[in-house]
Structure formats: C-alpha cells, structure tokens
Design a protein around this motif. Structure first.
Motif, PDB file in Angstrom:
ATOM      1  N   GLU A 140      -7.415  41.788 -63.563  1.00 27.53           N
ATOM      2  CA  GLU A 140      -6.922  43.028 -63.508  1.00 27.53           C
ATOM      3  C   GLU A 140      -6.390  43.505 -64.690  1.00 27.53           C
ATOM      4  O   GLU A 140      -6.654  45.319 -64.078  1.00 27.53           O
ATOM      5  N   SER A 141      -5.832  43.165 -65.237  1.00 31.92           N
ATOM      6  CA  SER A 141      -5.267  44.127 -66.055  1.00 31.92           C
ATOM      7  C   SER A 141      -6.577  45.030 -67.369  1.00 31.92           C
ATOM      8  O   SER A 141      -6.292  46.157 -67.321  1.00 31.92           O
ATOM      9  N   GLY A 143      -8.693  46.563 -65.059  1.00 30.10           N
ATOM     10  CA  GLY A 143      -9.425  47.729 -64.734  1.00 30.10           C
ATOM     11  C   GLY A 143     -10.222  47.515 -63.645  1.00 30.10           C
ATOM     12  O   GLY A 143     -10.952  47.972 -63.138  1.00 30.10           O
ATOM     13  N   CYS A 144     -11.052  46.170 -64.062  1.00 35.90           N
ATOM     14  CA  CYS A 144     -12.043  45.684 -62.739  1.00 35.90           C
ATOM     15  C   CYS A 144     -11.745  45.917 -61.431  1.00 35.90           C
ATOM     16  O   CYS A 144     -12.852  46.091 -60.814  1.00 35.90           O
ATOM     17  N   GLN A 146      -9.622  48.183 -60.061  1.00 39.67           N
ATOM     18  CA  GLN A 146      -9.452  49.368 -59.080  1.00 39.67           C
ATOM     19  C   GLN A 146     -10.500  49.776 -58.577  1.00 39.67           C
ATOM     20  O   GLN A 146     -11.035  50.046 -57.966  1.00 39.67           O
ATOM     21  N   CYS A 147     -11.984  49.340 -59.173  1.00 36.41           N
ATOM     22  CA  CYS A 147     -13.121  49.337 -59.010  1.00 36.41           C
ATOM     23  C   CYS A 147     -14.278  48.298 -57.917  1.00 36.41           C
ATOM     24  O   CYS A 147     -14.534  48.449 -57.049  1.00 36.41           O
ATOM     25  N   GLY A 154      -9.142  44.836 -53.499  1.00 38.06           N
ATOM     26  CA  GLY A 154      -8.834  45.545 -54.393  1.00 38.06           C
ATOM     27  C   GLY A 154     -10.094  46.607 -54.367  1.00 38.06           C
ATOM     28  O   GLY A 154      -9.845  47.250 -53.345  1.00 38.06           O
ATOM     29  N   GLY A 155     -10.353  47.237 -55.508  1.00 37.99           N
ATOM     30  CA  GLY A 155     -11.052  48.801 -55.192  1.00 37.99           C
ATOM     31  C   GLY A 155     -13.121  47.694 -54.344  1.00 37.99           C
ATOM     32  O   GLY A 155     -13.125  47.507 -54.576  1.00 37.99           O
ATOM     33  N   LYS A 190     -13.079  58.376 -62.046  1.00 36.72           N
ATOM     34  CA  LYS A 190     -12.070  58.547 -61.187  1.00 36.72           C
ATOM     35  C   LYS A 190     -10.983  57.709 -60.797  1.00 36.72           C
ATOM     36  O   LYS A 190     -10.213  57.921 -59.863  1.00 36.72           O
ATOM     37  N   VAL A 191     -11.235  56.534 -61.511  1.00 35.59           N
ATOM     38  CA  VAL A 191      -9.406  55.518 -61.345  1.00 35.59           C
ATOM     39  C   VAL A 191      -8.861  55.552 -62.649  1.00 35.59           C
ATOM     40  O   VAL A 191      -7.635  55.491 -62.215  1.00 35.59           O
ATOM     41  N   VAL A 193      -8.967  54.996 -65.387  1.00 40.39           N
ATOM     42  CA  VAL A 193      -8.876  53.823 -67.033  1.00 40.39           C
ATOM     43  C   VAL A 193      -9.914  53.430 -67.852  1.00 40.39           C
ATOM     44  O   VAL A 193     -10.549  54.284 -68.360  1.00 40.39           O
TER      45      VAL A 193
END
Ligand code: HEC
Ligand code: HEC
Ligand code: HEC
Ligand code: HEC
Length: 406
Positions: A140-141, A143-144, A146-147, A154-155, A190-191, A193
């Motif tokens: 999570e922290s 940024g994985c 996010q996608c 999740g993403g 795009k995200v 991070v």
C-alpha cells in the motif's frame, strides 16, 4: 543527438573486446560452484542415495533421527551460509549417530554438494524470511495498490496481484520486477506516486506478502540448474557490459559489479537493488541509445548464477578479521596461524580454488571425521563457528599466503 548511434557503435565494439578480457579473467580465478549451478533433481536423488533421508526428513517425510531439513523453523537458519554453519557445528553429533546406526559418511564431490544444496534450496526457503503483514503495508505505502488490486480491491491499471502467476520466488520475482519497470514508469505520472525504493528487508517482506496472496507450490525447480556461462553471454547480449565493468574492465557509466560490498546480498535483496536503480539505469540507457533488455525463461537465473560466480552476492570479508577468527575459533591450533599447515593439519586454501559454502561443506563431509578424531586425541573441543564467521573466514582462506600474514 546525431552522434548517438556512433557512440553506441563505439561502446558496443569496446564491449566486445572487453568480453574477451572477462573470459580470461574468469579462467584465471578458480571457479567456484554454487547451489544455483546444482541440479535439484539429482540433489533429491543424492539426498536418498547418500543416506541423508535415513536420519533427516524433508517436510515430514523421511527419517526422524535428526532435524527436518525442509522446514524453516528457526529464522536464523534460512540461508545457505547459516545452513553450512549449523551443519559444521552439529557434525560430531551427526557422526556419532552414524556410528551408532552403523552408517558411513559417503564421500561427495563439490558438484554433488551443489546438487544437494540446490535441492535443499528449493525445499526450504533459502533466503531471509519476510513478514507478510509488513509486506502488505508496503504494498500500500509504496503505491503498488494505486495500480494493482489485490483480489479486486485497489487500482486497475496493472493486473490483479492474485492473478499474476510465477512471481513468488526470488529469481522469478527479480525477473518480473525488472521486466515490469517500463510499464510502471509509463503509468506512474497518472497516479502521482514517486518511484518507490526498497531498503534492507523490505523486499523480503513484500515477497512474503506476494507469496501469501499468490500461493501454490514453488515453480522455481525448472529454473535450475542455472548456467553461469550462458549468464555471462547474456551480460554481453543484454548490453549490461556497455555500462558495467567487471574488475575494472568494461563500461563505467554504472558501478563495477565485482567491486564487492559491505554485507552479503540475498537474492531477494538483489531484486530490490535492481529495482531501486531502474530509473537511473533506464535514463542512462536512453542517453546511450541502449534498448531496454527484457528477461524470459531461464535467463534471470543464468544471469544470477553468473553474478554469483563473480561473488557479487558475497560480502567483502576482511582478511584481518578472518585471521582473528581462525585463531579464536581454534582452527589455527592444527592448521597454523596463517593456515600454512602444521604437523596436526594440512595447509588450507591457496590451491587456486575459491573456498565458499559449497567447498566448505564438501571439505567437512570428506575430511571432517578425521578432523574430529584429531580433536578427540588432542583432548580439545570441536571448533565451533558462529553465524557471521563465514565471510571473513573465506576472505582469509582465499587470500594469497603472503597477504594472510599480519
Ligand atoms: C545417522 C544420521 C544422519 C545422517 C545419515 C545424516 N545426518 Fe545430518 N544430522 C544428524 C544429526 C544427529 C544432526 C544434528 C542434530 C540435528 O540437527 O538434529 C545433523 C545435522 C545436520 C544439519 C544441520 C541441521 C540444522 O539445522 O541443525 C544439516 C544441514 C545436515 N545434518 C545435513 C545432512 C546431509 C546433507 C546429509 C546427507 C549427505 C546428512 N545430514 C546425513 C544426523 C544425520
Ligand atoms: C503506475 C502504475 C503501476 C504501479 C504504481 C505499479 N505497477 Fe506493477 N504493473 C503495472 C502495469 C501496467 C503492469 C502490466 C504490464 C507489465 O506487466 O509490464 C504491471 C505488472 C506488474 C507485475 C507483473 C509483471 C509480469 O511479469 O507479469 C508485477 C509483479 C508488478 N506489476 C508488481 C508491482 C509492485 C510490487 C509494485 C509496487 C512497488 C507495482 N507493481 C507498482 C503498473 C504499475
Ligand atoms: C546504459 C547504462 C546501463 C546499462 C546498459 C545497464 N546498467 Fe546497471 N546500472 C547503471 C547505472 C547508472 C547504475 C547506478 C544507478 C544508481 O546508482 O542508482 C546501475 C546499477 C546497477 C546495479 C546495482 C549495482 C550496485 O551494486 O549497487 C546492478 C545490479 C545493475 N545495474 C545490473 C545491470 C544489469 C544486470 C544490466 C544488464 C541487463 C545492466 N545493469 C545494464 C547503468 C546501466
Ligand atoms: C584438531 C585439529 C584440527 C582442528 C582444530 C581443525 N582442523 Fe581442519 N583439518 C584437520 C585435519 C587433520 C585435516 C585433514 C583431514 C583428512 O586428511 O581427512 C583437516 C582438514 C580441513 C579442511 C579440508 C582441507 C582440504 O584439503 O580440503 C578444511 C577446509 C578445514 N580442515 C578447515 C578447518 C577450519 C575452518 C577449522 C576451524 C573452525 C578447522 N579446520 C579446525 C585438523 C584440524
């Protein structure tokens, strides 16, 4: 801009000449076996043929006279060096049991020991174990998430983690992350991070989490035995040599990969190192017009076997510290303060062959019983090793005799 193709051609030509240098250099140094070069299928056969199975079980099946070698119950014993250390320390007990069971220690070659270790590597998890709960927080922290979703949560830019197969072992994980970096780089704006970096044991924790999510039996067995000679060819054909020198010979855009390191690198940490350096490495590749190489099939395993033959994973042990250990652990009593040999024990090292974990385990298996008899007749205890001794001891034993003296 226009000069780039010419620069590239020149560097490629230099690279080819350098490879000749690497070949010679490789031959000059005594080759050392590692478990990566071992054949795990043959190792499984040897485990039975050499009588190990009589006393040791693998994850429950086999003998119950000694410990189960398939289960990693004590975190400290999870890597190869530590396994060899425990084996060394427990050897007299092992021989006493053998005498009682009327078994003899069958002699083994270095090749057979690396087969056995390849097998043990696959049946136990030979790397520092990670903490899956911490790995989840990292997912999570960093940024994985996010996608990537995990089972739908999740993403959606990348695939759902649970749906990606063949990524839950160190070699496969390194390969997947390496191949994946461009896709991530393309989408990262795009995200919003930053490029996540992994330090210390973070990659182990992340992989522990991935293993929990992906599950299933380990599929790494098909990657071994790895072929370091093919790995060396890949080092050239994937253009690594354009930027990386080996022992000073090669490109200097990136670091020399034989320069040695402060502490040993596990294969999972290697994934982290490659990952952390990806952005700079890719920038340098773009600047030099080098195509981003992708790895498939066995290739990453072969490259790692090659790196292992360069001792890239080993700590740069200290000759001085090794010399101290050789005396304080009691080895010098029979082998001499500089391992030059005495009437009680032979000279060690200096034969051109590199002493490493496989070589030490082979020596223990071959010469240990005689060494043990000597300690008994002298009335001295069996010399015990401690967990972090090996790096320094190997540095000492691999040093030229004249460099070993104070
Ligand atoms: C006669 C029984 C016997 C045989 C045969 C035997 N061992 Fe052992 N082994 C022992 C005993 C006893 C110990 C020390 C106590 C323990 O670990 O249970 C030991 C310890 C070890 C250890 C250290 C394990 C640890 O984590 O404590 C390793 C590694 C090992 N043996 C490998 C092997 C291999 C590889 C073979 C076959 C080539 C083998 N052993 C054959 C009895 C045996
Ligand atoms: C900016 C979006 C993004 C982020 C952030 C991201 N990924 Fe990915 N990832 C992708 C995309 C897109 C793919 C599919 C394309 C590919 O496989 O190259 C992918 C694929 C993967 C794969 C599969 C590669 C393969 O060989 O099948 C793995 C493993 C992976 N990601 C791990 C991670 C981890 C671990 C993190 C966090 C450190 C992460 N990703 C962060 C976009 C992202
Ligand atoms: C275009 C130049 C270039 C190419 C080609 C290249 N690298 Fe690198 N590499 C670099 C640079 C620059 C760094 C240092 C980045 C940094 O300091 O963050 C690096 C760092 C590394 C590191 C970390 C070194 C350490 O011990 O800290 C490893 C391992 C590595 N590269 C492996 C490879 C492999 C394997 C290949 C071939 C598949 C390769 N590199 C191809 C430029 C390159
Ligand atoms: C009591 C005397 C004694 C002590 C103490 C001792 N050794 Fe030995 N060692 C020997 C003898 C004798 C041999 C040769 C045995 C044989 O010929 O089978 C030997 C052989 C070896 C070998 C194999 C050499 C070869 O030719 O492959 C290695 C490696 C080794 N010892 C390392 C060590 C280390 C490391 C220590 C300390 C932790 C140690 N020894 C402590 C007596 C000893």
């Amino acid at each position: 801009m226009r000069r780039r193709p010419i620069v590239w051609l020149a560097t490629a030509l230099i690279a080819l000449t350098l490879l000749g240098g690497v070949l010679v250099w490789q031959q000059r140094r005594g080759r050392s076996q590692s478990f990566l070069e071992g054949n795990p299928v043959n190792g499984a056969y040897l485990f039975q043929a050499k009588g190990c199975l009589h006393c040791h079980a693998i994850s429950g099946s086999g003998g119950h006279i000694a410990s189960d070698l398939g289960l990693v119950t004590t975190p400290g014993r999870s890597n190869l060096g530590e396994l060899v250390t425990t084996m060394w320390n427990h050897a007299p007990e092992m021989w006493r049991r053998m005498q009682k069971e009327d078994l003899r220690a069958a002699p083994m070659t270095e090749g057979e020991v690396s087969d056995l270790f390849a097998f043990l590597y696959l049946v136990r998890y030979m790397d520092e174990p990670g903490d899956a709960a911490r790995g989840r927080r990292l997912f999570e922290s960093k940024g994985c998430m996010q996608c990537h979703a995990v089972r739908g949560q999740g993403g959606k830019i990348g695939p759902d983690l649970a749906a990606i197969s063949g990524i839950d072992t160190p070699i496969e994980w390194t390969q997947a992350l390496w191949n994946h970096a461009p896709a991530m780089e393309k989408n990262i704006s795009k995200v919003g991070v930053a490029w996540p970096r992994f330090e210390k044991s973070e990659m182990n924790d992340l992989l522990a989490y991935v293993r929990e999510v992906v599950g299933g039996p380990r599929s790494e067995s098909k990657l071994l035995p790895a072929d370091p000679r093919h790995g060396r060819e890949l080092f050239n054909s994937k253009s690594c040599v354009v930027c990386h020198a080996l022992q000073g010979e090669g490109g200097h855009t990136g670091p020399d990969l034989t320069a040695g390191r402060q502490s040993p690198l596990s294969m999972v940490q290697f994934a982290g190192v490659m990952w952390n350096h990806s952005p700079q490495m890719y920038q340098a590749m773009n600047a030099h017009g080098v195509q981003r190489p992708v790895f498939g099939g066995q290739e990453m395993a072969d490259l790692m076997a090659f790196f292992n033959s360069l001792r890239y994973f080993e700590a740069n042990g200290s000759v001085e510290a090794g010399r101290g250990l050789f005396t304080s652990r009691g080895c010098s009593r029979c082998h001499g303060a500089n391992a030059q040999g005495t009437s009680l024990g032979p000279a060690l090292g200096g034969s051109g062959r590199h002493v490493n974990s496989v070589a030490l385990a082979t020596a223990l298996w071959r010469h240990g019983p005689e060494m043990y008899r000597r300690t008994q007749s002298l009335g001295i205890p069996w010399p015990k090793l401690e967990e972090n001794d090996l790096g320094d001891l190997f540095a000492f034993l691999n040093a030229k005799p004249e460099d070993r003296q104070k």
